[in-house]
Design a protein around this motif. Structure first.
Motif, PDB file in Angstrom:
ATOM      1  N   LEU A  31      38.163  33.795  38.674  1.00 38.17           N
ATOM      2  CA  LEU A  31      38.817  33.157  37.648  1.00 38.17           C
ATOM      3  C   LEU A  31      40.167  34.013  37.467  1.00 38.17           C
ATOM      4  N   ALA A  32      40.406  35.074  37.912  1.00 35.44           N
ATOM      5  CA  ALA A  32      41.761  35.745  37.906  1.00 35.44           C
ATOM      6  C   ALA A  32      42.716  34.761  38.835  1.00 35.44           C
ATOM      7  N   LYS A  33      41.927  34.400  39.990  1.00 39.65           N
ATOM      8  CA  LYS A  33      42.849  33.727  41.377  1.00 39.65           C
ATOM      9  C   LYS A  33      43.261  32.380  40.540  1.00 39.65           C
ATOM     10  N   GLU A  34      42.367  31.692  39.931  1.00 38.00           N
ATOM     11  CA  GLU A  34      42.675  30.453  39.335  1.00 38.00           C
ATOM     12  C   GLU A  34      43.578  30.603  38.233  1.00 38.00           C
ATOM     13  N   GLY A  35      43.801  31.611  37.583  1.00 39.47           N
ATOM     14  CA  GLY A  35      44.957  32.061  36.424  1.00 39.47           C
ATOM     15  C   GLY A  35      44.219  32.233  35.204  1.00 39.47           C
ATOM     16  N   TYR A  36      42.833  32.394  35.168  1.00 41.25           N
ATOM     17  CA  TYR A  36      42.203  32.315  33.814  1.00 41.25           C
ATOM     18  C   TYR A  36      42.069  34.012  33.895  1.00 41.25           C
ATOM     19  N   THR A  37      42.992  34.666  33.181  1.00 37.36           N
ATOM     20  CA  THR A  37      42.931  36.285  33.191  1.00 37.36           C
ATOM     21  C   THR A  37      41.979  36.750  31.992  1.00 37.36           C
ATOM     22  N   GLY A  38      41.911  35.942  30.896  1.00 33.19           N
ATOM     23  CA  GLY A  38      40.935  36.455  29.993  1.00 33.19           C
ATOM     24  C   GLY A  38      39.487  36.194  30.440  1.00 33.19           C
ATOM     25  N   PHE A  39      39.127  34.958  30.777  1.00 30.91           N
ATOM     26  CA  PHE A  39      37.711  34.824  31.535  1.00 30.91           C
ATOM     27  C   PHE A  39      37.552  35.790  32.525  1.00 30.91           C
ATOM     28  N   ALA A  40      38.583  36.103  33.376  1.00 30.76           N
ATOM     29  CA  ALA A  40      38.438  37.277  34.572  1.00 30.76           C
ATOM     30  C   ALA A  40      38.018  38.594  33.810  1.00 30.76           C
ATOM     31  N   SER A  41      38.737  38.842  32.742  1.00 29.11           N
ATOM     32  CA  SER A  41      38.491  40.357  32.080  1.00 29.11           C
ATOM     33  C   SER A  41      37.066  40.224  31.510  1.00 29.11           C
ATOM     34  N   TRP A  42      36.869  39.417  30.917  1.00 25.96           N
ATOM     35  CA  TRP A  42      35.443  39.009  30.408  1.00 25.96           C
ATOM     36  C   TRP A  42      34.344  39.368  31.380  1.00 25.96           C
ATOM     37  N   MET A  43      34.553  38.837  32.468  1.00 25.33           N
ATOM     38  CA  MET A  43      33.479  38.706  33.767  1.00 25.33           C
ATOM     39  C   MET A  43      33.613  40.089  34.319  1.00 25.33           C
ATOM     40  N   LYS A  44      34.602  40.850  34.516  1.00 25.46           N
ATOM     41  CA  LYS A  44      34.644  42.267  35.057  1.00 25.46           C
ATOM     42  C   LYS A  44      33.979  43.381  33.982  1.00 25.46           C
ATOM     43  N   LYS A  45      34.293  42.962  32.572  1.00 30.63           N
ATOM     44  CA  LYS A  45      33.477  43.803  31.870  1.00 30.63           C
ATOM     45  C   LYS A  45      31.892  43.753  31.982  1.00 30.63           C
ATOM     46  N   GLN A  46      31.566  42.216  32.112  1.00 26.02           N
ATOM     47  CA  GLN A  46      30.139  42.162  32.128  1.00 26.02           C
ATOM     48  C   GLN A  46      29.523  42.696  33.632  1.00 26.02           C
ATOM     49  N   SER A  47      30.375  42.633  34.443  1.00 28.15           N
ATOM     50  CA  SER A  47      29.939  43.304  35.655  1.00 28.15           C
ATOM     51  C   SER A  47      29.590  44.726  35.606  1.00 28.15           C
ATOM     52  N   GLN A  48      30.456  45.534  34.898  1.00 26.69           N
ATOM     53  CA  GLN A  48      30.362  47.091  34.496  1.00 26.69           C
ATOM     54  C   GLN A  48      29.067  47.207  33.822  1.00 26.69           C
ATOM     55  N   GLU A  49      28.814  45.986  33.063  1.00 30.43           N
ATOM     56  CA  GLU A  49      27.829  46.279  31.872  1.00 30.43           C
ATOM     57  C   GLU A  49      26.425  46.120  32.750  1.00 30.43           C
ATOM     58  N   GLU A  50      26.411  45.333  33.979  1.00 29.03           N
ATOM     59  CA  GLU A  50      25.248  45.314  34.739  1.00 29.03           C
ATOM     60  C   GLU A  50      24.915  46.370  35.638  1.00 29.03           C
ATOM     61  N   MET A  51      25.943  47.158  36.018  1.00 30.33           N
ATOM     62  CA  MET A  51      25.929  48.358  36.549  1.00 30.33           C
ATOM     63  C   MET A  51      25.417  49.498  35.573  1.00 30.33           C
ATOM     64  N   GLU A  52      25.687  49.499  34.281  1.00 36.18           N
ATOM     65  CA  GLU A  52      25.118  50.601  33.391  1.00 36.18           C
ATOM     66  C   GLU A  52      23.487  50.067  33.144  1.00 36.18           C
ATOM     67  N   HIS A  53      23.278  49.021  33.387  1.00 29.79           N
ATOM     68  CA  HIS A  53      21.868  48.581  33.183  1.00 29.79           C
ATOM     69  C   HIS A  53      21.084  49.198  34.360  1.00 29.79           C
TER      70      HIS A  53
END
Length: 159
Positions: A31-53
């Motif tokens: 999503l970052a590559k496609e220019g959607y930096t907001g969506f990309a940021s959300w997904m990165k935080k979601q990735s971190q949350e999954e690692m916390e799980h």
């Protein structure tokens, strides 16, 4: 002490959570590559949350005198189409994770492992939230349409 059967199942869930983290990180980079930096940021935080799980599950195994066994992770996809398609995939993925958690709860019930049942209740509630959030984002993207995608992208970037 936790049973070997339940320990093995929780280890599988740890690895599934780590795979989910990689999945969302892949979506973030796409999503970052496609220019959607907001969506990309959300997904990165979601990735971190999954690692916390994954960490939470591993810590629980250790607390119960179990052994954490990390396995190799399968490769995740790298292309996601539109932001809508990425979030639809996210919603479907979270529904599958909910099924996996429910099977763990069922296994703990069958083994009369009340401590594990209690521990897993946090994950059951977390999955309700995860599904609702993903479903809500899909709906917002659909309502916004192409013209409103910019605003949804900015909104999710504020997460």
């Amino acid at each position: 002490m936790i049973s070997k059967k339940l320990q093995d199942a929780i280890n599988m869930q740890i690895n599934a959570e780590m795979w989910s983290a990689n999945l969302y990180l892949s979506m973030s980079y796409y999503l970052a590559k496609e220019g959607y930096t907001g969506f990309a940021s959300w997904m990165k935080k979601q990735s971190q949350e999954e690692m916390e799980h994954a960490y939470k599950l591993a810590d629980y195994l250790i607390d119960r005198e179990g052994t954490v066994k990390l396995d190799k992770l399968d490769v995740v996809p790298t292309g996601w189409g539109t932001p809508l398609e990425a979030f639809e995939h996210t919603f479907e993925h979270e529904k599958r994770v909910s099924e996996m958690i429910n099977k763990l709860v069922e296994m703990a019930e069958n083994e009369k492992d009340y401590a594990t049942q209690d521990f897993l209740s946090w994950f059951v509630n977390e999955q309700v939230e995860e599904e609702a959030t993903a479903r809500s984002i899909v709906k917002r993207i659909k309502i916004a349409g192409d013209a409103g995608l910019y605003f949804v992208n900015n909104e999710l970037g504020a997460r």
